[in-house]
Write a protein that holds these residues in place. Structure first.
Motif, short mmCIF file in Angstrom:
data_model
loop_
_atom_site.label_atom_id
_atom_site.label_comp_id
_atom_site.label_asym_id
_atom_site.label_seq_id
_atom_site.Cartn_x
_atom_site.Cartn_y
_atom_site.Cartn_z
N PHE A 395 8.59 16.13 -8.23
CA PHE A 395 9.76 16.59 -7.49
C PHE A 395 10.86 15.52 -7.47
O PHE A 395 12.02 15.78 -7.78
N ILE A 396 10.48 14.28 -7.10
CA ILE A 396 11.46 13.20 -7.02
C ILE A 396 12.06 12.90 -8.39
O ILE A 396 13.27 12.72 -8.54
N THR A 397 11.22 12.87 -9.42
CA THR A 397 11.70 12.59 -10.78
C THR A 397 12.72 13.63 -11.22
O THR A 397 13.78 13.29 -11.75
N LYS A 398 12.41 14.90 -10.99
CA LYS A 398 13.31 15.98 -11.39
C LYS A 398 14.60 15.95 -10.61
O LYS A 398 15.69 16.12 -11.17
N GLU A 399 14.51 15.70 -9.30
CA GLU A 399 15.72 15.68 -8.47
C GLU A 399 16.63 14.51 -8.84
O GLU A 399 17.85 14.65 -8.85
N GLU A 400 16.03 13.36 -9.13
CA GLU A 400 16.85 12.19 -9.47
C GLU A 400 17.54 12.37 -10.81
O GLU A 400 18.61 11.79 -11.04
N GLU A 401 16.97 13.16 -11.69
CA GLU A 401 17.64 13.46 -12.95
C GLU A 401 18.91 14.26 -12.72
O GLU A 401 19.88 14.14 -13.48
N THR A 402 18.93 15.07 -11.67
CA THR A 402 20.06 15.94 -11.38
C THR A 402 21.05 15.31 -10.41
O THR A 402 22.27 15.34 -10.63
N ILE A 413 11.88 10.03 4.36
CA ILE A 413 12.04 11.30 5.08
C ILE A 413 11.45 12.45 4.26
O ILE A 413 10.72 13.30 4.78
N LEU A 414 11.75 12.50 2.98
CA LEU A 414 11.23 13.57 2.12
C LEU A 414 9.70 13.53 2.05
O LEU A 414 9.04 14.57 2.04
N LYS A 415 9.14 12.33 1.98
CA LYS A 415 7.68 12.20 1.93
C LYS A 415 7.06 12.74 3.21
O LYS A 415 6.03 13.43 3.18
N TYR A 416 7.69 12.45 4.36
CA TYR A 416 7.15 12.94 5.63
C TYR A 416 7.19 14.47 5.67
O TYR A 416 6.23 15.11 6.10
N ILE A 417 8.31 15.06 5.22
CA ILE A 417 8.42 16.53 5.23
C ILE A 417 7.40 17.15 4.30
O ILE A 417 6.80 18.18 4.61
N LYS A 418 7.17 16.51 3.15
CA LYS A 418 6.18 17.02 2.21
C LYS A 418 4.80 17.09 2.87
O LYS A 418 4.02 18.02 2.64
N SER A 419 4.48 16.12 3.71
CA SER A 419 3.17 16.05 4.35
C SER A 419 3.10 16.87 5.63
O SER A 419 2.01 17.32 6.02
N ASN A 420 4.24 17.06 6.32
CA ASN A 420 4.22 17.65 7.65
C ASN A 420 5.07 18.91 7.81
O ASN A 420 5.21 19.42 8.91
N SER A 470 9.05 24.58 -6.04
CA SER A 470 8.68 23.55 -7.02
C SER A 470 7.28 23.00 -6.74
O SER A 470 6.69 22.32 -7.56
N PHE A 471 6.76 23.27 -5.52
CA PHE A 471 5.42 22.86 -5.16
C PHE A 471 4.47 24.05 -5.33
O PHE A 471 4.89 25.19 -5.48
N ASN A 472 3.19 23.78 -5.25
CA ASN A 472 2.20 24.86 -5.22
C ASN A 472 2.10 25.34 -3.77
O ASN A 472 1.32 24.83 -2.98
N ALA A 473 2.97 26.31 -3.41
CA ALA A 473 3.09 26.72 -2.01
C ALA A 473 1.77 27.23 -1.46
O ALA A 473 1.06 27.98 -2.10
N ASN A 474 1.46 26.84 -0.22
CA ASN A 474 0.26 27.34 0.42
C ASN A 474 0.61 28.52 1.33
O ASN A 474 1.76 28.96 1.39
N ILE A 475 -0.35 29.03 2.06
CA ILE A 475 -0.13 30.22 2.88
C ILE A 475 0.92 29.97 3.95
O ILE A 475 1.78 30.81 4.20
N GLU A 476 0.88 28.80 4.57
CA GLU A 476 1.85 28.54 5.64
C GLU A 476 3.26 28.48 5.10
O GLU A 476 4.21 28.91 5.75
N TYR A 477 3.43 27.91 3.89
CA TYR A 477 4.76 27.91 3.29
C TYR A 477 5.22 29.36 3.07
O TYR A 477 6.37 29.69 3.27
#
Length: 546
Positions: A395-402, A413-420, A470-477
């Motif tokens: 995700f970070i690699t792709k976003e930084e390319e753009t 902050i992004l890492k925390y949101i990814k986990s929580n 862009s992630f493998n969304a789970n049920i809660e997502y």
């Protein structure tokens, strides 16, 4: 005192106003340096950037806090460390630069010295100094003279090694053109008293003979230990009681020989991910050398395990630094002269302690955060090689390319949101180790990049659907996605009640959806006969059905 009250009282011996909106930015950096030098050579003070001379608040925009800190650092001799805070007044950003009184006379890199006189900064001439020889180095153990050391304790082969480093790495420097004694004096690695040459602690560590280092500072050795899988006892021990450049180069080579690579497939190309980024290890090692307590009888230990590296350093954190602010706290190296010499040798490319680099690069590569542990008389840093979150790396690699490179605050902050899943404004400030106002600014920037979306409550944020997808969304997502699509219907209809039409691109920006999701939402609203479509392809517009 409240900052508004400070501004109301106007410029003083301790307060200077500078305009941001009216200034040439390149020239402003030179002006800020001169003012900072003036305060450092007086009793300290603050510069408020974004305030006019008459106290009018005009604010600052498109500023780079780290860039300002580094500019002042790079343009002063000895290097000046400043603190920066961003204060919002009447919806305008004021940059507050705080400068402490210096224990030694500070000059600009052009050799000009200033001092604060009332509310103005004026040139400070040698005849006005308490002593014409700049001295002191109070609190900097690495700048102290080793009185028994003499010219015989200098390894002039190491002097030539330093010259070659500077010549090859800094094309603008003329230091290497001097004779050896002048070169060492310019670097403050020696002092000449009468006819006698005396080494400083830093001088001994950089150009001392092995015998002299063993005689005067035996504790300065760096010890490398390597461990096999499942073993608690090291199987190899290497003691480096040699000049610092030799030690750093040898440890770096030892590290690179052991540093593995993992290939990650991203679309049609493979991304090579090192076990440990080279610059992360280098920053960690140089931090240990610059911040260690050389009066301690302990040594620096670098421990190589199969899946982690631990660097143990004698001495506690610098004053004011702890685990809650280590990323953003301005650096105050215990051994300033060692830190400055490393920078002149281009081992360190910028001011600061490099902890932000260590956190940013480890997290953005999908690895766990570096772990600092403070003991009574030592600090340890643990770096782990395992790829903890490949999805986040991609995700970070792709976003930084753009969108360009993320800051360390954004990565945390992004890492925390990814986990929580979500983050509040207060938690964003905590995980990024910044003020609430700075956290709000970072979150707003991320919203504009469409990486996160404010939702549910004013100060609560989560990823947009574009990121979820862009992630493998789970049920809660998926549950959140259904909820947000209901909200999106309301947002689109509300927008159309105030505007003539909306385009699919505007829906993407408004709701933070991907093109496919936006298209489906609009199709559903049309099927419900809530909106109508006019035009085709790029000229398509959606209007409320009347």
């Amino acid at each position: 005192m409240d900052i508004k009250e400070v501004i109301k009282q106007g410029e003083t011996k301790y307060v200077e106003f500078k305009s941001w909106v009216k200034a040439n930015k390149k020239e402003l950096m030179n002006i800020l340096t001169n003012e900072a030098v003036g305060f450092a050579n007086s009793d300290g003070g603050i510069i408020l950037v974004g305030v006019e001379d008459d106290g009018e608040i005009t604010g600052c925009d498109d500023y780079d806090e780290q860039g300002i800190i580094e500019s002042i650092y790079d343009k002063t001799i000895p290097k000046l460390f400043t603190d920066i805070d961003v204060i919002k007044i009447a919806n305008k950003d004021i940059i507050k630069i705080s400068i402490q009184k210096s224990h030694e006379i500070v000059a600009t890199s052009k050799g000009v010295v200033f001092k604060r006189l009332g509310k103005n900064t004026k040139p400070f001439y040698p005849s006005e100094y308490t002593s014409n020889s700049i001295k002191g180095f109070k609190g900097d153990y690495s700048a102290k003279i080793i009185e028994p050391a003499t010219n015989d304790d200098i390894d002039f082969t190491e002097v030539e090694r330093l010259k070659l480093k500077i010549q090859s790495r800094d094309k603008d420097s003329t230091l290497y053109q001097s004779d050896n004694i002048t070169f060492l004096k310019d670097l403050r690695l020696i002092d000449i008293i009468g006819d006698e040459i005396q080494l400083t602690v830093a001088g001994l560590l950089f150009v001392g003979t092995k015998e002299a280092i063993t005689r005067y500072l035996p504790q300065s050795e760096i010890i490398i230990l390597t461990y096999n899988e499942g073993q608690t006892e090291y199987h190899k021990r290497l003691e480096l009681k040699v000049p610092l450049v030799q030690a750093v180069d040898r440890i770096q080579q030892f590290f690179e020989d052991r540093n593995g690579i993992q290939n990650i497939q991203m679309g049609l190309f493979k991304l090579e991910i090192q076990d440990y980024p080279i610059n992360v290890f280098q920053e960690a090692l140089l931090n240990a050398i610059s911040h260690r307590d050389y009066e301690s009888t302990s040594s620096i230990f670098v421990k190589f395990y199969p899946n982690e590296i631990i660097i143990e350093n004698p001495g506690s954190f610098p004053s004011g630094v702890d685990s809650t602010n280590i990323i953003t706290h301005p650096s105050s190296p215990r051994n300033k002269l060692i830190a400055e010499t490393l920078q002149k040798l281009r081992y360190v490319q910028r001011s600061g302690q490099g902890v932000d680099i260590i956190f940013k690069d480890m997290l953005s590569l999908g690895k766990s955060a570096p772990e600092y542990n403070l003991y009574s008389e030592a600090v340890s840093l643990t770096l782990r090689s395992s790829l903890e979150d490949i999805e986040f790396l991609k995700f970070i690699t792709k976003e930084e390319e753009t969108n360009g490179e993320f800051s360390v605050s954004e990565i945390c902050i992004l890492k925390y949101i990814k986990s929580n899943k979500t983050i509040t404004l207060g938690k964003a400030a905590e995980v990024a180790q910044i003020t609430t106002q700075s956290a709000a600014n970072v979150l707003n920037k991320l919203c504009k990049k469409r990486n996160i979306l404010q939702r549910e409550a004013r100060n609560k944020y989560m990823f947009t659907h574009r990121v979820y997808e862009s992630f493998n969304a789970n049920i809660e997502y998926t549950k959140d996605k259904d909820f947000d699509e209901i909200q999106a219907n309301v947002m689109i209809l509300d927008y159309l009640s105030k505007n003539e039409y909306i385009t699919r691109k505007e829906v993407e920006r408004l709701c933070g959806f991907s093109p496919a999701t936006s298209k489906r939402i609009l199709k559903d609203l049309r099927e419900q006969e809530r909106i109508i479509l006019e035009g085709q392809n790029k000229s398509s517009k959606y209007k409320l059905k009347k």
